[in-house]
Design an enzyme around this catalytic site. Structure first.
Site, mmCIF file in Angstrom:
data_model
loop_
_atom_site.group_PDB
_atom_site.id
_atom_site.type_symbol
_atom_site.label_atom_id
_atom_site.label_comp_id
_atom_site.label_asym_id
_atom_site.label_seq_id
_atom_site.Cartn_x
_atom_site.Cartn_y
_atom_site.Cartn_z
ATOM 1 C CG HIS A 52 -1.886 1.019 1.395
ATOM 2 N ND1 HIS A 52 -1.607 2.282 1.854
ATOM 3 C CD2 HIS A 52 -3.211 1.004 1.127
ATOM 4 C CE1 HIS A 52 -2.719 3.000 1.875
ATOM 5 N NE2 HIS A 52 -3.713 2.242 1.440
ATOM 6 C CG ASP A 80 0.510 -2.495 6.243
ATOM 7 O OD1 ASP A 80 -0.441 -2.578 7.050
ATOM 8 O OD2 ASP A 80 0.453 -1.846 5.181
ATOM 9 C CD GLN A 110 -7.023 -4.418 3.963
ATOM 10 O OE1 GLN A 110 -7.989 -5.078 4.357
ATOM 11 N NE2 GLN A 110 -7.163 -3.177 3.530
ATOM 12 C CE LYS A 158 -7.383 -0.382 6.044
ATOM 13 N NZ LYS A 158 -8.203 0.263 5.025
ATOM 14 C CB CYS A 218 -3.746 3.469 -1.535
ATOM 15 S SG CYS A 218 -4.953 4.757 -1.287
HETATM 16 N N1 C6P Z 1 -6.296 0.466 2.727
HETATM 17 C C1 C6P Z 1 -8.111 0.082 1.166
HETATM 18 O O1 C6P Z 1 -9.212 0.338 0.681
HETATM 19 P P1 C6P Z 1 -5.046 3.773 7.091
HETATM 20 O O2 C6P Z 1 -5.526 4.631 5.977
HETATM 21 O O3 C6P Z 1 -3.848 4.372 7.811
HETATM 22 O O4 C6P Z 1 -6.111 3.344 8.020
HETATM 23 O O5 C6P Z 1 -4.542 2.394 6.412
HETATM 24 C C2 C6P Z 1 -3.578 2.421 5.407
HETATM 25 C C3 C6P Z 1 -3.338 1.048 4.870
HETATM 26 C C4 C6P Z 1 -2.110 0.459 5.096
HETATM 27 N N2 C6P Z 1 -1.849 -0.786 4.672
HETATM 28 C C5 C6P Z 1 -2.762 -1.511 4.019
HETATM 29 C C6 C6P Z 1 -2.426 -2.893 3.594
HETATM 30 C C7 C6P Z 1 -4.019 -0.973 3.753
HETATM 31 O O6 C6P Z 1 -4.915 -1.699 3.104
HETATM 32 C C8 C6P Z 1 -4.310 0.344 4.171
HETATM 33 C C9 C6P Z 1 -5.634 0.987 3.848
HETATM 34 C C10 C6P Z 1 -7.612 0.892 2.343
HETATM 35 O O7 C6P Z 1 -7.414 -0.829 0.736
HETATM 36 C C11 C6P Z 1 -7.723 2.359 2.077
HETATM 37 S S1 C6P Z 1 -6.699 2.887 0.757
#
Ligand code: C6P
Length: 410
Positions: A127, A204, A207, A230, A368
């Site tokens: 991401h 990370d 997910q 999430k 992203c």
């Molecule tokens: N992915 C998606 O629709 P934040 O925005 O900080 O809560 O999470 C960022 C982030 C970091 N790593 C991974 C693997 C992610 O999937 C995400 C967020 C969302 O896939 C929003 S772009």
């Protein structure tokens, strides 16, 4: 008879008030959980109760409300500690989310240690949150970003990983579960290989934590990050887990209230973990909501959730493959419950818009993860992502919806 009770998805759905609404006159089919999952009544009530009964600032007041609020906030931290099986709660730092957690590590762990020619190793399926903070720190220090390639199925090329890991590598930062492909990466092996070279690893888990059990001590990772929204919790709250010795060796990321023991113009002494990294008034209600979300997920059991979502993934993959002209992007052997796909002759945004008119919420775009799109030669994908409350009927609705989309472009 032995074994757990069968998974009762109908009962689970009743926990989520929003699932009862309709969208454009159709029952809501919510398949955008990888972007943000919905909230069970237990979380909504916990946050509401907190605001109605105990809201105050934390760590500051001698009055009862402040003490209750502090307890509620710290109870959220204990829940996060339990979710990750961290060795102690002060290894759990509250941040605003996965993005903030990675930036904290980039600026506070990596930046002071990096010099020109050092390397940070990430993968092609990250991401943007796990790319850009490293690009920034590379610009600041002259370090170099190295990228592990991925194969056509969406799996990491582990031979290349081993080759890219070398005496210049200072940190490995890898996504546990890809948000664009669904791939579950072999993180145990990645940590083992990196540690053989004495290189720390950040995972990370944005997910991962909503969908599978995570044990940071068993993984032996050095940092682990995730976001509350999430995993059925609020936005604006997330976690940075770090091994105590590493966090202790890192300077504060931001200065301000709560992260100090004493301040004078001669000098300031910093607070202990985890407060050293929690400058300013934090997202108190967010931590309360996250704690309730974790408690909710644990009351169902992450193994049971994983099994349910895995069955949905299997069924949805089988059904989507029946559709002529549909291509799944990301077919790793080990996947979590999300499917990225493209259709011949139909732009993903059109798929998303037409499905929305049928009450079906999916995400379309680059998620992203633009390097992933570039790797598979697509501008964007449509993505259906599952949560503990999704059903086979909803998968059927998605398949029907996609057939309608195709029909409109024939
Ligand atoms: N992915 C998606 O629709 P934040 O925005 O900080 O809560 O999470 C960022 C982030 C970091 N790593 C991974 C693997 C992610 O999937 C995400 C967020 C969302 O896939 C929003 S772009």
């Amino acid at each position: 008879m032995s074994g757990a009770a069968p998974y009762d998805v109908t009962a689970r759905r009743l926990d989520f008030p929003i699932l009862g609404r309709s969208v454009h006159g159709q029952p809501l089919v919510y398949l955008d959980n990888a972007a943000s999952s919905q909230h069970p009544r237990q979380v909504i009530d916990a946050v509401g109760h907190f605001y109605e009964h105990s809201y105050s600032n934390i760590h500051r007041g001698v009055h009862l409300l402040s003490q209750e609020a502090t307890l509620a906030y710290e109870t959220g931290r204990l829940a996060a500690r339990g979710l990750l099986n961290a060795a102690c709660s002060h290894e759990v730092v509250f941040t605003s989310g996965a993005t903030a957690s990675i930036n904290l590590v980039a600026q506070s762990y990596a930046r002071p240690r990096l010099k020109a020619g050092d390397e940070i190793l990430i993968t092609h399926m990250e991401h943007h949150s796990n790319i850009v903070p490293w690009q920034m720190v590379c610009e600041q220090t002259g370090a170099v970003l190295k990228v592990v390639p991925i194969n056509d199925s969406g799996e990491l090329e582990m031979d290349a990983f081993e080759q890219l890991l070398n005496e210049r590598t200072r940190l490995v930062s890898v996504v546990h579960v890809s948000n664009a492909l669904g791939t579950v990466n072999p993180v145990e092996r990645i940590v083992e290989l990196a540690h053989e070279q004495g290189v720390p690893v950040l995972l990370d888990g944005a997910q991962a934590v909503p969908h599978l059990p995570v044990d940071v001590q068993a993984l032996d990772c050095d940092f682990y990050v995730f976001s509350g929204h999430k995993i059925y919790g609020p936005t604006g709250i997330g976690v940075l887990y770090g091994k105590e010795a590493l966090l202790n060796a890192m300077p504060p990321y931001q200065g301000g209230g709560d992260m100090i023991l004493s301040v004078s113009f001669k000098g300031t002494t910093y607070n202990n973990l985890p407060y050293k990294f929690e400058a300013g008034t934090p997202n108190i209600a967010g931590a309360v909501g996250l704690g309730a979300a974790i408690e909710y997920v644990q009351s169902i059991g992450l193994d049971a959730i994983a099994a349910h979502e895995h069955e949905l993934l299997r069924y949805a993959t089988e059904r989507l493959k029946e559709i002529k002209g549909l291509r799944i992007v990301g077919e790793a052997a080990n996947k979590a419950g999300l499917i990225s796909f493209v259709l011949d002759r139909v732009h993903p945004h059109d798929i998303g818009t037409i499905l929305d008119s049928q009450g079906i919420a999916i995400r379309t775009g680059h998620h992203c993860a633009q390097p992933v799109m570039e790797r598979y030669g697509v501008p964007a994908t449509a993505r259906a992502s599952f949560a503990l409350y999704n059903t086979r009927n909803e998968v059927d609705a998605l398949v029907e919806g996609i057939r309608k989309v195709i029909g409109m472009f024939e």
